[in-house]
Scaffold this active site. Structure first.
Site, PDB file in Angstrom:
ATOM      1  CD  GLU A  98     -10.665  -2.867   9.666  1.00 29.98           C
ATOM      2  OE1 GLU A  98      -9.933  -3.849   8.153  1.00 29.98           O
ATOM      3  OE2 GLU A  98     -10.627  -1.821   9.060  1.00 29.98           O
ATOM      4  CB  SER A 120     -12.340  -5.664   6.265  1.00 26.43           C
ATOM      5  OG  SER A 120     -11.572  -4.949   4.969  1.00 26.43           O
ATOM      6  CB  CYS A 178      -0.732  -0.325   1.729  1.00 27.09           C
ATOM      7  SG  CYS A 178      -1.924  -1.581   1.394  1.00 27.09           S
ATOM      8  CG  ASP A 200      -6.490  -1.904   8.384  1.00 24.74           C
ATOM      9  OD1 ASP A 200      -5.375  -1.526   9.277  1.00 24.74           O
ATOM     10  OD2 ASP A 200      -7.062  -1.609   8.906  1.00 24.74           O
ATOM     11  CB  CYS A 251      -6.901  -4.051  -0.279  1.00 21.49           C
ATOM     12  SG  CYS A 251      -6.076  -4.643   0.946  1.00 21.49           S
ATOM     13  CB  CYS A 307      -2.529   1.718   4.067  1.00 20.65           C
ATOM     14  SG  CYS A 307      -3.279  -0.435   4.880  1.00 20.65           S
ATOM     15  CG  ASP A 308      -7.533  -0.053   5.710  1.00 21.30           C
ATOM     16  OD1 ASP A 308      -7.071  -0.014   4.016  1.00 21.30           O
ATOM     17  OD2 ASP A 308      -8.356  -1.330   5.739  1.00 21.30           O
ATOM     18  CE  LYS A 309      -9.180   1.544  10.169  1.00 23.67           C
ATOM     19  NZ  LYS A 309      -8.538   1.177   9.456  1.00 23.67           N
TER      20      LYS A 309
END
Length: 576
Positions: A453, A479, A56, A88, A201, A129-131
């Site tokens: 998650e 997730s 990521c 994650d 992702c 990435c996510d956060k």
């Protein structure tokens, strides 16, 4: 862009570059090779979440160099720095996931501190990435200096025996493997081909959901969030972002001019329309909090309720981010929503133009089936639904994108677990029954701490062929890759004595994702009796960052934030 002469009299960097008293400060800049002209230009922080933890983030440092070229070309002086990321995909399924949501706050705080400490005038933030995406956007709104967000881009899909695959397929393969549905060799082959490039992702999981938000809310350049990480066009977006942030400095267009109530509604709209991650209902309130705008889980849910689901994206659909970019990108999705009255077109963006002006030249693409017209949706309401009831007075949330309508109602006996590990062990050993409602509690923002998650557990259920035969509720999160009747963000959380803490094995839980209800068949009197004997659990962490987070974090309904936000702001950094 035409060369500009910038007046630093009202810019933060004047405190470190201007006047005789700042000669010691300037000596440091000369030590790093800056010229006199560069020292007296606006300073632009170029913040990236680069690290070697996962694909990521691995391309962000290279992309940051393109941003710096753009800043310099437009008369600014770029100052690069990095912050953390907790990825994650690596943190999933073990205690490391407790660090994930906490990292959002650390990212925002560390970017704030670096900008404040060095008096930078503007910010270009890169995240993968996510956060890290909401964390970077939160910092932009908190600081309120001219800012542009850059997404690092999505990963390309892998191919396994002629079929496209993502990391979601690997997680679900673990479940199949546990029941003998896939061999060791097959699993080893799949894991080696599922993730073939740099990037986050590839499906509409949390990273791509928040990337979509970045364009819809107006903090990212049009099309920039859709291009996969390996595509060379990303360098052009990055270079342009560096140039454009200098235009924002000149015009003093700031994040809080962009992130308004209407812009937040636009962001929630694209989440619902794209079948995005339930985590957006946590991150949008947190971004709003930084601007001093009340916009909680129920406000997000109201937008979800009235928005059509139109993008056929994984995990509920067929396509990944690369596919949507190649047929017209996020602007195509936004254009049909705007044309049919679902977006506010008058919101300002980092282009210096409104949403409607940005989308004026976008034409519908009839040669694709990734995105439906907004008047011919996959379903008439959004892909994410908010629930409320005696089990969730402060709300809960579930992604219904791609689910059959007859799967949206469920009732069954509770099987209670006080941690994710306990539930995962039961799932691995098939120690549950068809029709059960698995309850994972004490995993909320305060109770985890960190609101983990549960992808490892939900993917294992699907891999065992039981994903549509049981339900799962938690005060933790899911997730963006989770699918099935999996309900997260149940509030109040167990750690503060919410109703989920009072459940016992065998209690009948009723879920109605059509009516938006989450209830347990217990009388108020029985709930009161149980509450009277309930005692809080001690957190597993008595020191360090997780302990500190648990002392300050608020409820999921408000975004699980850790400070009062702009509501209590005495002065704004940008105006110092």
């Amino acid at each position: 862009m035409d060369a500009r002469v910038f007046n630093k009299a009202k810019l933060p960097s004047r405190h470190v570059t201007e006047g005789p008293a700042r000669a010691p400060h300037r000596s440091y800049y000369y030590a790093m090779g800056l010229t006199e002209r560069q020292i007296h230009q606006p300073f632009v922080g170029v913040a990236s979440c680069w690290n070697e933890a996962a694909p990521c983030n691995i391309a962000l440092m290279r992309q940051a160099q393109a941003v710096k070229k753009g800043v310099a070309a437009a008369g600014g002086t770029p100052r690069e720095f990095c912050t953390i990321t907790v990825t994650d995909g690596i943190a999933m399924g073990h205690q490391g996931m407790k660090s994930s949501l906490v990292s959002r706050e650390v990212i925002a705080d560390s970017v704030e501190l670096t900008m404040r400490g060095h008096c930078y005038d503007a910010l270009v933030g890169l995240a993968g990435c996510d956060k890290s995406l909401p964390g970077m956007m939160m910092a932009m709104v908190r600081l309120n200096v001219p800012s542009i967000f850059i997404y690092g881009g999505s990963i390309l899909p892998g191919h396994f025996r002629g079929k496209p695959v993502t990391v979601q397929d690997v997680f679900e393969a673990v479940g199949r493997h546990s029941v003998g549905g896939i061999s060791d060799d097959d699993l080893a082959e799949l894991e080696q081909v599922a993730c073939p490039s740099a990037g986050a992702c590839g499906a509409q999981f949390t990273a791509n959901t928040m990337a979509t938000v970045s364009e819809a809310i107006g903090l990212a350049l049009p099309y920039s969030a859709g291009a996969p990480a390996p595509y060379e066009i990303r360098d052009r977006f990055c270079m342009t972002a560096g140039e454009m942030v200098m235009e924002l400095v000149a015009r003093q267009i700031r994040p809080r001019d962009i992130v308004t109530r209407k812009a937040l509604e636009n962001a929630a709209t694209v989440v619902a329309a794209s079948g995005g991650s339930t985590n957006a209902a946590l991150h949008l309130p947190a971004i709003a909090h930084e601007a001093g705008i009340g916009f909680d889980l129920f406000d997000v849910a109201e937008i979800f309720r009235r928005t059509p689901y139109i993008a056929d994206l994984k995990p509920g659909g067929r396509y990944v981010a690369k596919d949507m970019f190649e047929i017209g990108g996020i602007p195509l999705l936004m254009k049909t929503l705007l044309d049919h009255g679902f977006l506010h077109g008058d919101c300002m963006t980092v282009t210096g133009r409104t949403i409607a002006e940005n989308l004026a030249s976008v034409r519908w693409n009839d040669e694709q089936d990734v995105v439906r017209p907004a008047d011919k949706p996959l379903s008439p309401t959004g892909g994410v639904v908010c629930l409320r009831g005696n089990l969730a007075p402060d709300g809960a949330i579930v992604k219904v994108a791609g689910m059959d309508e007859d799967s949206l109602e469920f009732a069954g006996p509770a099987r209670c677990f006080d941690s994710e590990e306990a539930c995962f062990e039961a799932v691995t050993n098939r120690a549950y029954e068809e029709g059960d409602v698995l309850v994972i509690r004490y995993e909320g923002p305060r109770g985890g701490p960190g609101m983990r998650e549960m992808l490892a557990t939900t993917a294992a259920l699907y891999g065992q062929g039981m994903g549509d035969k049981v339900a799962l509720i938690t005060d933790g999160r899911f997730s963006g890759a989770t699918r099935g009747l999996c309900i997260g963000h149940v509030g109040p959380e167990a750690a503060v004595g919410g109703p989920i803490a009072l459940l016992r094995d065998g209690d009948i839980i009723e879920i109605d994702a059509v009516a938006g209800r989450l209830d347990v068949r217990l009388s108020e009197a029985e709930m009161a009796r149980r509450r009277a004997v309930w005692t809080p659990r001690e957190t597993d962490y008595g020191s360090g960052a997780l302990w500190k987070y648990a002392q300050t974090v608020g409820p999921a309904r408000g975004g699980a934030v850790t400070h009062p936000g702009a509501f209590e702001e005495k002065h704004c950094y940008a105006d110092q």
